[in-house]
Design a protein around this motif. Structure first.
Motif, mmCIF file in Angstrom:
data_model
loop_
_atom_site.group_PDB
_atom_site.id
_atom_site.type_symbol
_atom_site.label_atom_id
_atom_site.label_comp_id
_atom_site.label_asym_id
_atom_site.label_seq_id
_atom_site.Cartn_x
_atom_site.Cartn_y
_atom_site.Cartn_z
ATOM 1 N N GLY A 1 16.568 79.816 22.010
ATOM 2 C CA GLY A 1 16.391 78.478 21.421
ATOM 3 C C GLY A 1 16.485 78.472 19.917
ATOM 4 N N SER A 2 16.835 79.603 19.330
ATOM 5 C CA SER A 2 16.887 79.688 17.859
ATOM 6 C C SER A 2 18.191 80.341 17.413
ATOM 7 C CB SER A 2 15.707 80.518 17.332
ATOM 8 O OG SER A 2 14.491 80.061 17.871
ATOM 9 N N PRO A 3 19.301 79.694 17.675
ATOM 10 C CA PRO A 3 20.579 80.294 17.275
ATOM 11 C C PRO A 3 20.693 80.375 15.751
ATOM 12 C CG PRO A 3 20.904 78.022 17.975
ATOM 13 C CD PRO A 3 19.462 78.356 18.251
ATOM 14 N N SER A 4 21.592 81.223 15.280
ATOM 15 C CA SER A 4 21.607 81.506 13.838
ATOM 16 C C SER A 4 22.038 80.309 12.999
ATOM 17 C CB SER A 4 22.504 82.707 13.534
ATOM 18 O OG SER A 4 23.834 82.428 13.895
ATOM 19 N N GLN A 5 22.652 79.283 13.622
ATOM 20 C CA GLN A 5 23.070 78.153 12.778
ATOM 21 C C GLN A 5 21.900 77.411 12.154
ATOM 22 O OE1 GLN A 5 24.599 78.759 15.635
ATOM 23 N NE2 GLN A 5 24.231 77.187 17.160
ATOM 24 N N ILE A 6 20.694 77.580 12.688
ATOM 25 C CA ILE A 6 19.565 76.871 12.060
ATOM 26 C C ILE A 6 19.014 77.632 10.845
ATOM 27 C CG2 ILE A 6 18.966 75.667 14.211
ATOM 28 C CD1 ILE A 6 16.591 77.481 14.574
ATOM 29 N N LYS B 1 23.439 93.544 25.567
ATOM 30 C CA LYS B 1 23.757 92.883 26.845
ATOM 31 C C LYS B 1 23.232 91.444 26.852
ATOM 32 C CE LYS B 1 23.188 97.184 29.376
ATOM 33 N NZ LYS B 1 21.917 97.707 28.860
ATOM 34 N N GLU B 2 22.827 90.974 25.681
ATOM 35 C CA GLU B 2 22.243 89.628 25.580
ATOM 36 C C GLU B 2 23.204 88.742 24.783
ATOM 37 O OE1 GLU B 2 20.114 87.144 26.785
ATOM 38 O OE2 GLU B 2 18.805 88.919 26.906
ATOM 39 N N ALA B 3 23.892 87.824 25.497
ATOM 40 C CA ALA B 3 24.912 87.006 24.821
ATOM 41 C C ALA B 3 24.334 86.259 23.623
ATOM 42 C CB ALA B 3 25.530 86.018 25.808
ATOM 43 N N ALA B 4 23.095 85.770 23.760
ATOM 44 C CA ALA B 4 22.505 84.983 22.664
ATOM 45 C C ALA B 4 22.369 85.833 21.398
ATOM 46 C CB ALA B 4 21.148 84.430 23.081
ATOM 47 N N GLN C 1 24.355 70.550 16.062
ATOM 48 C CA GLN C 1 24.124 69.361 16.867
ATOM 49 C C GLN C 1 23.552 69.745 18.231
ATOM 50 O OE1 GLN C 1 27.158 66.606 16.128
ATOM 51 N NE2 GLN C 1 27.127 65.764 18.164
ATOM 52 N N ALA C 2 24.037 70.859 18.753
ATOM 53 C CA ALA C 2 23.518 71.319 20.042
ATOM 54 C C ALA C 2 22.154 71.990 19.868
ATOM 55 C CB ALA C 2 24.498 72.299 20.672
ATOM 56 N N ALA C 3 21.982 72.682 18.752
ATOM 57 C CA ALA C 3 20.756 73.470 18.583
ATOM 58 C C ALA C 3 19.552 72.612 18.223
ATOM 59 C CB ALA C 3 20.969 74.523 17.490
ATOM 60 N N ASP C 4 19.781 71.574 17.426
ATOM 61 C CA ASP C 4 18.644 70.785 16.942
ATOM 62 C C ASP C 4 19.130 69.408 16.486
ATOM 63 O OD1 ASP C 4 16.385 69.756 15.857
ATOM 64 O OD2 ASP C 4 16.028 71.360 14.415
ATOM 65 N N ASN C 5 18.900 68.418 17.325
ATOM 66 C CA ASN C 5 19.328 67.052 16.973
ATOM 67 C C ASN C 5 18.656 66.543 15.711
ATOM 68 O OD1 ASN C 5 20.900 66.872 19.203
ATOM 69 N ND2 ASN C 5 19.400 65.767 20.434
ATOM 70 N N ALA D 1 10.874 82.699 5.898
ATOM 71 C CA ALA D 1 11.252 83.677 6.925
ATOM 72 C C ALA D 1 10.834 83.142 8.288
ATOM 73 C CB ALA D 1 10.573 85.006 6.649
ATOM 74 N N VAL D 2 11.732 83.228 9.240
ATOM 75 C CA VAL D 2 11.430 82.754 10.597
ATOM 76 C C VAL D 2 11.716 83.901 11.560
ATOM 77 C CG1 VAL D 2 11.956 81.029 12.355
ATOM 78 C CG2 VAL D 2 12.150 80.414 9.944
ATOM 79 N N LEU D 3 10.687 84.319 12.311
ATOM 80 C CA LEU D 3 10.852 85.463 13.206
ATOM 81 C C LEU D 3 11.379 85.021 14.563
ATOM 82 C CD1 LEU D 3 7.686 87.618 12.439
ATOM 83 C CD2 LEU D 3 10.004 87.834 11.556
ATOM 84 N N VAL D 4 12.420 85.696 15.016
ATOM 85 C CA VAL D 4 13.055 85.344 16.282
ATOM 86 C C VAL D 4 13.057 86.579 17.176
ATOM 87 C CG1 VAL D 4 15.198 84.570 17.366
ATOM 88 C CG2 VAL D 4 14.558 83.685 15.107
ATOM 89 N N ALA D 5 12.570 86.414 18.391
ATOM 90 C CA ALA D 5 12.539 87.529 19.336
ATOM 91 C C ALA D 5 12.974 87.012 20.711
ATOM 92 C CB ALA D 5 11.124 88.112 19.410
#
Ligand code: HDD
Length: 690
Positions: free
Chosen positions: A602-607, A625-628, A255-259, A576-580
């Motif tokens: 902007g692309s958390p794993s829940q999507i 060191k990257e919380a995301a 819900q937070a990541a993508d309405n 496949a969706v590339l996330v960097a």
């Protein structure tokens, strides 16, 4: 380049569509507009003039762009498609739509129920599954849900149900959710809701996508053959991709990541040619069967176990075209359970009977005219005509004098208009052959409607252990949101004791309340044999088809590893969706740049349905060191997804608390096999369930 096309609408009217950037902009009355940037003023700094008809028309139209949203199912997503009849059922129904080999155009609208049009896609909510078949004998609308039963037995309770579940009347929250006082106050006082509540508290109300949920016509309908013989029928939509759902924590984060998670999924699937498909199945039975059951087939809170009446597949629905315009099509589409065709008929289900009034009525208030059937998305694709005339927004221009019947105008060479046809026309099936009963006028329900718990128990006992835990936990969560009405949770648990003592105890424990006295049942429940068809987990497919894999990479990642993964995912029909860390991409080990599809933040794993982590030792050290990045992995693990990782990425998995199991693999074939599954056995290690 400019292109002007003229199309002819169903009423014979012509539409002009202009594309390109050089067509002349006009007012609605066709007057070319010379300046679309400035309003007409008396001097550069003077007042705007009332005579500016261009400005006034533009603002006037804009001010009226919105129509009342649907009172329920306001948020929806639609698509065009085709239904192909694949079986000969002429012994059961004469409907043209079921003629083997017949192709019928359809428009489908999926929806949530409680939220407004601008609400989110992923609340815990029932999903609407409404199909309009433009058959050659008129429109047939099968207006169903993704759950085969309903909350109530009689339409007279529908406004109470809807008022209680929608945002509360004074504070206007919560939006799109049932976890609040008024819903549970009402539901706990209405034992007939119990069966549907079991479904609503299960993962059925957290579908992964519209493409992976079942649909149901819910009510018992009738099929009628050419001899006029009627059989009872229930309609089922079975998704070709199998069933898939999310879990609660994932749904919250989605819900937070993508309405627009489910709307986007549907659009993109169709856009990329991965056309969603469902098989249409029927359960057919006769009156003798109906009478022998411990439930009433006219009661919409009851289903017919598939083990008792197997679902027979008779056709396939394929969604293959996105709407051209959301408002014109998805918003203006008007579904009517009264849209029925020869060969199908209603039953006396009192909920269905109430719906037959409600939908026609609501379209007039929503679309503002009795002529809503002329809007292209609602108009039949077969010829249609009668002597109904005029009304607001009349777009048809009937010629001649024939607006009454009977008439003898034809005798003088005038067009006398259409006539009824006893042979081709819709004929209501005779009640005596349809198996319905009638009697004295009374406000009463049939005897077996009083059994509110047997099928709720059947549902619960048909679930896997993990699914049962989800149901118990959902009850705990929802009832924990009941505020001042502290009489409500014990009242609900008292009802649940009639369903299953263990469930009731788990919910009471989860809420931290004493187990209340069992509620008196209006009719003692009976035990029914568990049915695998009611479980999501038992009806999933281990496949990457229709699923997506998020591939996290960074500077210094191995390009060959990434490309091999992308190819393997595509070969398995996944996406496949590339996330960097940056959407512009990263510089790979060989010095080349690889653009990303999404930015990490902007692309958390829940999507995604599964994740792969392709990192070098340096890249991994940076992401520690990257919380995301840590959250990306932690959530994938917590949401029971497959995680594939390069050796060098292990420190990130360790920091995210990933423990070894079947779903945690290297980047090879084992990952591709795992990525088509969820690992429910992992769950007790990652969260406490009721
Ligand atoms: Fe309903 C919309 C499904 C009972 C009154 N309903 C609506 C939609 C779906 C359903 C999928 C959205 C259609 C669209 O996409 O436009 N409704 C159901 C199911 C029910 C049910 C499966 C029970 C088996 N509904 C029901 C009852 C009543 C209504 C008992 C009233 C007596 N429903 C409506 C409505 C809506 C509607 C208020 C709102 C917008 C619309 O009709 O077109 O008339």
């Amino acid at each position: 380049m400019t292109e002007t096309t003229t199309t002819t609408g169903s009423g014979g009217e012509t539409h002009q569509r202009v594309t390109g950037d050089a067509a002349v902009l006009t007012t609605n009355h066709g007057v070319p507009v010379g300046d679309n940037q400035n309003s007409l003023k008396s001097g550069a700094r003077g007042p705007t003039l009332l005579e500016d008809f261009v400005l006034r028309e533009k603002i006037f139209h804009f001010d009226h762009e919105r129509i009342p949203e649907r009172i329920v199912h306001a948020r929806g997503s639609g698509a065009h498609g085709v239904f192909e009849a694949t079986a000969d059922i002429s012994d059961l129904s004469k409907a043209a739509v079921f003629t083997k080999g017949e192709h019928t155009e359809v428009f489908v609208r999926f929806s949530t129920v409680a939220g407004g049009a601008g609400s989110v896609d992923t609340p815990r909510d029932v999903r609407g599954f409404a199909v309009k078949f433009y058959t050659r004998e008129g429109n047939w609308d099968l207006v169903g849900n993704n759950i085969p039963v309903f909350f109530i037995q009689d339409a007279i309770k529908f406004p109470d149900l809807v008022h209680s579940v929608k945002m509360e009347a004074d504070r206007a929250y919560p939006q799109a959710g049932s976890a609040h006082d008024t819903f549970w106050d009402w539901a706990s006082l209405m034992p007939e809701t119990t069966h549907m509540l079991m479904w609503a508290m299960s993962d059925r109300t957290l579908p992964r996508s519209f493409r992976t949920m079942e649909g149901f016509g819910v009510h018992t309908f009738k099929l009628v053959n050419a001899e006029g013989r009627a059989s009872f029928v229930k309609f089922h939509w079975k998704p070709r991709l199998g069933l898939q759902s999310t879990i609660w924590d994932e749904a919250l984060k989605l819900q937070a990541a993508d309405n627009d998670y489910q709307r986007r999924d549907l659009w993109e699937a169709i856009d990329t040619g991965a056309y969603p498909q469902w098989d249409l199945g029927i359960q057919v039975f006769d009156e003798e069967f109906a009478r022998a059951q411990p439930y009433d087939v006219l009661d919409a809170t009851k289903l017919i176990p598939e083990d008792d009446v197997p679902v027979r597949i008779i056709g396939t629905l394929t969604l293959n075209r996105n709407p051209d315009n959301f408002f014109a099509e998805t918003e203006q589409v008007a579904f009517l359970p009264t849209n029925i065709v020869p060969g199908i008929d209603f039953s006396n289900d009192p909920l269905l009977q109430g719906r037959l009034f409600s939908y026609l009525d609501t379209q007039n208030s929503r679309l503002g005219t009795t002529n809503f059937h002329q809007i292209p998305i609602n108009a039949p694709r077969c010829p249609f005509g009668n002597f109904q005339r005029d009304g607001k927004m009349q777009t048809q221009v009937p010629k001649g004098r024939a607006n009454y019947e009977p008439n003898s105008l034809a005798a003088h060479g005038e067009d006398g208009g259409p006539r009824e046809s006893a042979e081709r026309g819709f004929a209501t099936v005779n009640a005596a052959t349809g198996g319905d009963e009638q009697g004295d006028k009374q406000r009463i329900r049939a005897e077996l409607f009083a059994d509110h718990y047997s099928q709720a128990r059947l549902f619960y006992r048909s679930q896997t252990e993990s699914e049962q835990a989800h149901i118990a936990s959902s009850f705990v969560f929802e009832l924990s949101k009941v505020g001042v009405l502290d009489q409500v949770p014990p009242r609900m648990v008292a009802n649940l004791r009639n369903v299953d003592e263990d469930l009731a105890r788990r919910v009471a424990d989860g809420l931290g309340i004493a187990l209340p006295e069992k509620a008196a049942a209006a009719r003692e429940p009976v035990d029914m044999a568990p049915s695998d068809a009611l479980s999501i987990h038992k009806n999933m497919k281990a496949t990457l088809e229709g699923r997506s894999v998020g591939i996290l990479y960074a500077d210094d990642s191995d390009g060959a590893e990434i490309e091999a993964l992308v190819a393997a995912v595509a070969a398995a029909k996944g996406k496949a969706v590339l996330v960097a860390p940056k959407v512009g991409g990263a510089t790979l080990k060989d010095g080349s740049r690889r653009k990303a599809d999404g930015q990490l933040a902007g692309s958390p794993s829940q999507i995604f349905d599964a994740v792969a982590i392709v990192l070098s030792a340096d890249g991994c050290a940076a992401l520690l060191k990257e919380a995301a990045a840590v959250q990306f992995v932690m959530d994938a693990f917590g949401h029971l997804k497959a995680i594939g990782a390069s050796d060098a990425a292990r420190p990130l998995l360790d920091k995210a608390g990933v423990e070894p199991d079947d779903g945690v693999t290297d980047l090879g074939g084992a990952f591709i096999a795992a990525a088509g599954r969820r690992f429910y056995a992992r769950e007790p290690g990652v969260r406490t369930l009721a």
